[in-house]
Design a protein around this motif. Structure first.
Motif, mmCIF file in Angstrom:
data_model
loop_
_atom_site.group_PDB
_atom_site.id
_atom_site.type_symbol
_atom_site.label_atom_id
_atom_site.label_comp_id
_atom_site.label_asym_id
_atom_site.label_seq_id
_atom_site.Cartn_x
_atom_site.Cartn_y
_atom_site.Cartn_z
ATOM 1 N N ARG A 154 1.090 -1.007 -0.070
ATOM 2 C CA ARG A 154 -0.006 0.110 0.186
ATOM 3 C C ARG A 154 0.925 1.191 -0.118
ATOM 4 N NH1 ARG A 154 -1.718 3.791 2.865
ATOM 5 N NH2 ARG A 154 -0.694 3.085 4.727
ATOM 6 N N ARG A 155 1.831 1.273 0.757
ATOM 7 C CA ARG A 155 2.848 2.460 1.048
ATOM 8 C C ARG A 155 3.655 2.670 -0.251
ATOM 9 N NH1 ARG A 155 4.385 4.001 6.333
ATOM 10 N NH2 ARG A 155 5.675 5.306 5.078
ATOM 11 N N ALA A 156 3.710 1.675 -1.211
ATOM 12 C CA ALA A 156 4.745 1.712 -2.268
ATOM 13 C C ALA A 156 4.060 2.498 -3.302
ATOM 14 C CB ALA A 156 5.050 0.441 -2.842
ATOM 15 N N ASP A 157 4.532 3.930 -3.654
ATOM 16 C CA ASP A 157 3.901 4.680 -4.704
ATOM 17 C C ASP A 157 4.394 3.761 -6.049
ATOM 18 O OD1 ASP A 157 2.565 6.373 -3.086
ATOM 19 O OD2 ASP A 157 4.736 7.427 -2.713
ATOM 20 N N ARG A 158 5.582 3.417 -6.077
ATOM 21 C CA ARG A 158 6.035 2.760 -7.386
ATOM 22 C C ARG A 158 6.733 1.369 -6.887
ATOM 23 N NH1 ARG A 158 3.345 5.209 -10.175
ATOM 24 N NH2 ARG A 158 4.583 4.777 -12.061
ATOM 25 N N ASP A 164 -4.176 -7.724 -18.885
ATOM 26 C CA ASP A 164 -5.570 -6.792 -18.548
ATOM 27 C C ASP A 164 -5.635 -6.764 -17.236
ATOM 28 O OD1 ASP A 164 -6.872 -9.135 -18.107
ATOM 29 O OD2 ASP A 164 -7.852 -8.657 -20.118
ATOM 30 N N GLN A 165 -6.447 -5.692 -16.691
ATOM 31 C CA GLN A 165 -6.599 -5.514 -15.147
ATOM 32 C C GLN A 165 -7.429 -6.928 -14.492
ATOM 33 O OE1 GLN A 165 -8.534 -2.408 -13.365
ATOM 34 N NE2 GLN A 165 -6.825 -0.904 -14.180
ATOM 35 N N GLU A 166 -8.139 -7.520 -15.340
ATOM 36 C CA GLU A 166 -9.024 -8.616 -14.906
ATOM 37 C C GLU A 166 -7.966 -9.697 -14.713
ATOM 38 O OE1 GLU A 166 -10.033 -6.676 -17.377
ATOM 39 O OE2 GLU A 166 -11.222 -5.850 -16.428
ATOM 40 N N PRO A 171 -7.178 -9.761 -4.745
ATOM 41 C CA PRO A 171 -7.804 -8.735 -4.427
ATOM 42 C C PRO A 171 -6.849 -7.576 -4.134
ATOM 43 C CG PRO A 171 -8.558 -10.608 -2.903
ATOM 44 C CD PRO A 171 -7.371 -10.970 -3.532
ATOM 45 N N GLY A 172 -7.117 -6.506 -5.035
ATOM 46 C CA GLY A 172 -6.294 -5.528 -4.543
ATOM 47 C C GLY A 172 -5.294 -5.299 -5.619
ATOM 48 N N PHE A 173 -5.035 -6.329 -6.403
ATOM 49 C CA PHE A 173 -3.827 -6.451 -7.435
ATOM 50 C C PHE A 173 -4.169 -5.989 -8.864
ATOM 51 C CE2 PHE A 173 -0.022 -8.571 -9.419
ATOM 52 C CZ PHE A 173 0.933 -7.956 -8.394
ATOM 53 N N ALA A 174 -5.534 -5.779 -8.977
ATOM 54 C CA ALA A 174 -5.980 -5.406 -10.350
ATOM 55 C C ALA A 174 -5.326 -4.205 -10.823
ATOM 56 C CB ALA A 174 -7.537 -5.015 -10.333
ATOM 57 N N GLY A 175 -4.956 -3.301 -10.098
ATOM 58 C CA GLY A 175 -4.418 -1.973 -10.652
ATOM 59 C C GLY A 175 -3.138 -1.609 -10.376
ATOM 60 N N VAL A 176 -2.373 -2.868 -10.390
ATOM 61 C CA VAL A 176 -0.883 -2.805 -10.129
ATOM 62 C C VAL A 176 -0.102 -1.958 -11.107
ATOM 63 C CG1 VAL A 176 -0.443 -4.986 -11.279
ATOM 64 C CG2 VAL A 176 1.226 -4.139 -9.650
ATOM 65 N N VAL A 177 -0.600 -2.112 -12.487
ATOM 66 C CA VAL A 177 0.188 -1.293 -13.406
ATOM 67 C C VAL A 177 -0.101 -0.037 -13.258
ATOM 68 C CG1 VAL A 177 0.154 -1.232 -15.898
ATOM 69 C CG2 VAL A 177 0.156 -3.332 -14.961
ATOM 70 N N ASP A 178 -1.355 0.504 -13.370
ATOM 71 C CA ASP A 178 -1.649 1.904 -13.183
ATOM 72 C C ASP A 178 -1.320 2.630 -12.140
ATOM 73 O OD1 ASP A 178 -2.892 2.162 -15.917
ATOM 74 O OD2 ASP A 178 -4.258 0.766 -15.173
ATOM 75 N N SER A 234 3.853 2.139 -14.975
ATOM 76 C CA SER A 234 3.434 3.057 -15.815
ATOM 77 C C SER A 234 3.192 2.303 -17.123
ATOM 78 C CB SER A 234 4.330 4.059 -15.872
ATOM 79 O OG SER A 234 4.572 4.682 -17.218
ATOM 80 N N ARG A 235 2.403 2.921 -18.287
ATOM 81 C CA ARG A 235 2.232 2.061 -19.499
ATOM 82 C C ARG A 235 3.074 2.737 -20.466
ATOM 83 N NH1 ARG A 235 -1.914 -1.604 -19.108
ATOM 84 N NH2 ARG A 235 -3.256 -1.234 -17.312
ATOM 85 N N GLN A 236 3.917 3.737 -20.031
ATOM 86 C CA GLN A 236 4.506 4.343 -20.867
ATOM 87 C C GLN A 236 6.049 3.545 -20.803
ATOM 88 O OE1 GLN A 236 4.857 8.477 -20.619
ATOM 89 N NE2 GLN A 236 6.511 8.735 -21.965
ATOM 90 N N ILE A 237 6.595 3.022 -21.694
ATOM 91 C CA ILE A 237 7.555 1.901 -21.863
ATOM 92 C C ILE A 237 8.757 2.802 -22.959
ATOM 93 C CG2 ILE A 237 8.615 -0.263 -22.232
ATOM 94 C CD1 ILE A 237 6.710 -0.043 -20.041
ATOM 95 N N SER A 238 10.020 2.968 -22.475
ATOM 96 C CA SER A 238 10.909 3.598 -23.239
ATOM 97 C C SER A 238 11.807 2.514 -23.938
ATOM 98 C CB SER A 238 11.986 4.254 -22.449
ATOM 99 O OG SER A 238 11.190 5.325 -21.485
ATOM 100 N N PRO A 239 11.771 2.799 -25.228
ATOM 101 C CA PRO A 239 12.436 1.822 -26.380
ATOM 102 C C PRO A 239 14.154 2.180 -26.032
ATOM 103 C CG PRO A 239 11.586 3.650 -27.520
ATOM 104 C CD PRO A 239 11.061 3.890 -26.237
#
Lengths: 562, 562
Positions: B178-182, B219-221, B228-235, B239-244
């Protein structure tokens, strides 16, 4: 107080002979003496002139046997404080098939000055392996002709046996073959030196020379098919008169009395083989036990009331071990040798900073100690104990060892235990083959050097075969067995016994220790044995990865230019 | 004479980081520096308070990365005699997946005083193996849902990967989660420290975090089904922005300039993975080569023009190694580790008279020397190189090592060679899988530590794969690769290059040595490979002796009372 009556048993091994002086009334060992053969195993060059020997040859000097006999007989009487008049009989046992060519009067051909530089004139030791071509021919010919005697030997005879060695003499040194009036086991030759009488014991004749009580030797036609001039080998160079075990071969001659210190007229037992003579020495004189003589390799013997042909057994011989029973023999080709291979691998001085391990037994002790703390299955390893091929029940020198289940966490004790377990699995295969043939095995009786050195191996054998393992009390089972047969040769009138059964009853002592199967461990080992058995069966088939590997190795050897 | 322009590449390994200062014009190494992490691998207890860690845990301290970066960057500029103005770019590569939880501003959670005693607040190193339960759940869930992304990873994901480690935090320390923002790869976190900008590189995202250029993350599903609570891990945490790869992550901040000695504004490359960054460093920028980074284990990489799903491969990632190509990754789990296991077995001080081998490499040298005199097939041995399971193409940690063909004549060099050969057979399996999928392999390019230590292994790899083996000229391929990506981050205007292809062309030097297959030996090895392949296939099936052994071992472990 009565005067002690004793017999002398002499066990002729590969490097030395060992004599024991035994109290006939109770089997107590009064004295013992070891004599190393001066020429030992002759596998590099002949003594004296330096003739080089080819690979796979192993010879001995018969003069060493006489010298060992004289020295040790005197030594045990001295050490035991007995007068020669108290020695009522002598018995000997020998490695086998260890054989030599001799003149009519028993003089070894190698003692004729003009033949000393001829390798074929010397004694061929049991482990002389240069007669493989001859053994192959014997097997092939017998198979083609459908000779029924082949089945008594599990379908295959060995290059170590009597006729392969004899035929090699004819093939490679026909003049020596011609000059040999007699071809004879060193065991019988040594008895001849003591008694002046040539005898042939039923044990070596049965196990090593294709003889049986019912049908004698293979017929002349068979021998004639092997090589021109070999048809008459039995009648010309041997004898059809075979002396049963437990009999008297003769008495010590006046001449032999002078070099042995024995009384002239002392009874001498019919000779025997080291492994087989151990059976009564560990109090086995009836069916129900498997006797395992455990050393560098293991020889297994069991008694049966009926004759069964068991595929892959070394032989079944009527009266071959204990008169009145069929003696069954099987074997494992690498036992102590395999453990020693592993400890040598671990302590290679060229790798370990130049350190030389002065006491190899200390390495075994460390490993046994650590390995005994492992639970069955814990190492995750299983091995196939075929480091020197498989003797029983596959009879195949081309099979090789396997270690399965290694990981980065595998340590020396894990592997050591897996090798011990594989030995016990191999024993279980033999036990199951016997029981399937109706020969009961209710216990394993262990003798030889290993049982005294490795308690873990004994416990594993009990757990894995699910039979109690009894360790024989005598460390010199063969010599003690010979001393028992000496008492039978003396007979009741001479202060001895009527039969080997009676001698065994009176002259053996309680087992040193008994190892009982642990029910829980045995249950795990049942599963591990299934794994062993599947590998055993699947890798032995034609064209298996193991066999293809072996033939690629043989091709690499043939292509060698070094 | 023009002033030298240079880049710095820093390779973060398991125990230390190594920086090189490289002349951008020709790839010449001007200086190098190694810095050992103060806390190293944290697998016993946490630094400071002494909290004990369970088995299979492996953590690191992120402060060590910063300290290594600052120290080595200064050291190479000093040693190379260059001013920071001459350094036109910095690039880094890292072990992976090595990840940590952090606050929004990049502060690692373990640096918050109230969380220092919480193991889950620290960096989870690549070889942290305690998230197996989570990996099993990920695999099972993906299989049930028929998620097509699973096939890109050969059908199975690892406990070492990003979401298994992240989910373990949620499962076992929900407050930390929970405390981990990233939640971020240490590679990207280190770039963040230099640039003040959070980026996520496409290599770790693709190989370790189930991302692909075409379809992004699962996907989130899917994540919601894991817990429970892991659905939003990426967002929420990523980040969905991946650097080449080949891009610029940012520039050195004024703050970072003070602790690195670099100029503020120096371009910093998007982070990379140690193995993958080695590929351009060994001059592989197009399909046709298999790059093998050989050390304790081996990582294999190849480029393809098309996306193929290859069963048992670690992954295929578009632009994952070289932009414009699909990067394929496979591996062998025990290579140098297996050879080291064997030399340790042979030089156990407790057995070898207490002697300690001070230089383990001397043992390797003796064995390699003796083993190189053997002909193919001569030892009669074959091994399965599964001392640490099989990574490709069977992907199974439960598979174990095998040695077949041992006899009493087998010596240490025979076994050593068999282990080297088994490694090359394992490589051939990977080569064949690639070629069957249409990914060409015309040569093997070897880098890492082993190729410089073991020439016999190189020759055997050539003979057994029937491909030339080229040994890369740089012993520091990863750091050199990072220095190349630094030059690309600088770009032509900054004194660097347009693309990694151009950087690789200009900054690599000729191979050190090339090993060509010996036709005769290769012919024998074709036969031996058939034996290897048969054992490989037959022992990997369900209920094989190997698997039954392993499950008996697991049962024994579970029954342990010690």
């Amino acid at each position: 107080m009565t005067t002690i009556k004793a017999t002398i048993g002499v066990d002729f091994g590969t490097e030395s002979a060992r004599a024991v002086l035994v109290d006939v009334s109770n089997g107590r060992e009064l004295a013992s003496s070891v004599h190393r053969y001066e020429s030992g195993v002759i596998d590099d060059h002949l003594p004296g002139d330096g003739t080089r020997l080819p690979l796979d040859w192993a010879l001995q000097d018969p003069a060493d046997y006489v010298s060992a006999l004289g020295t040790t007989a005197r030594a045990v009487m001295d050490e035991g404080g007995l007068d020669s008049s108290q020695v009522i009989g002598v018995g000997i046992d020998f490695t086998s098939c260890t054989m030599l060519p001799a003149l009519d009067d028993g003089t070894p051909l190698c003692q004729q000055p003009e033949m000393r530089a001829e390798p074929h004139a010397w004694v061929k030791l049991w482990k002389h392996h240069a007669a493989q071509r001859e053994a192959d021919l014997i097997n092939e010919t017998a198979r083609k002709q459908g000779n029924s005697w082949l089945r008594r030997y599990g379908g295959k005879t060995s290059s170590e046996w009597f006729f392969a060695k004899s035929l090699q003499i004819l093939d490679e040194a026909p003049e020596i073959y011609r000059r040999a009036d007699r071809l004879i086991e060193a065991a019988d030759w040594s008895v001849w030196q003591l008694t002046g009488v040539e005898t042939r014991n039923s044990c070596t004749a049965g196990y090593k020379a294709l003889w049986s009580k019912k049908s004698g030797f293979p017929d002349q036609e068979f021998f004639g098919d092997l090589a021109p001039g070999f048809a008459g080998v039995v009648d010309e160079k041997m004898s059809r008169q075979i002396s049963p075990l437990g009999g008297r071969a003769g008495e010590v001659t006046t001449g032999a009395a002078t070099w042995t210190g024995l009384q002239p007229g002392t009874p001498v037992a019919v000779a025997n083989v080291d492994a087989h003579v151990s059976v009564p020495a560990v109090k086995v004189v009836a069916p129900g036990s498997l006797v395992a003589v455990m050393g560098t390799s293991t020889c297994h013997m069991a008694l049966g009331s009926t004759e069964r042909e068991i595929s892959g057994f070394c032989g079944v011989v009527e009266d071959g071990i204990i008169p009145g029973f069929f003696g069954y023999e099987a074997g494992q080709a690498a036992v102590g040798d395999m453990f020693a291979w592993f400890t040598a691998l671990l302590t290679n001085p060229a790798l370990a900073g130049g350190a030389t391990v002065t006491d190899p037994m200390s390495v075994h002790r460390v490993l046994e100690n650590e390995a005994s703390r492992l639970r069955p299955g814990e190492s995750g390893l299983v091995a196939l104990d075929w480091w020197n091929g498989n003797r029983s029940v596959l009879v195949d020198a081309d099979l090789t060892g396997l270690l399965l289940g290694a990981t980065l966490a595998t340590n020396p004790a894990d592997i050591y235990r897996a090798l011990l377990e594989s030995t016990a699995f191999g024993t279980r295969v033999i036990v199951e083959a016997l029981e399937q043939a109706g020969i009961p095995v209710n216990e394993v009786v262990a003798c030889g050097g290993l049982p005294f050195q490795n308690r873990l191996l004994m416990q594993l054998t009990a757990d894995i075969t699910r039979r109690p393992v009894r360790v024989a009390s005598s460390r010199q089972a063969p010599a003690l067995g010979s001393a028992m047969f000496a008492a039978v040769a003396a007979g009741p009138d001479g202060g001895g016994y009527e039969s080997i059964v009676e001698a065994s009853e009176r002259m053996t002592r309680p087992s040193l220790e008994e190892f009982l199967p642990d029910e829980a461990d045995a249950g795990v080992y049942d599963h591990l044995f299934e794994v062993y058995r599947e590998l055993h069966d699947s890798l032995a088939v034609n064209d298996s990865p193991m066999r293809r590997l072996r033939s690629l190795q043989q091709r690499a050897d043939n292509g060698a230019t070094r």
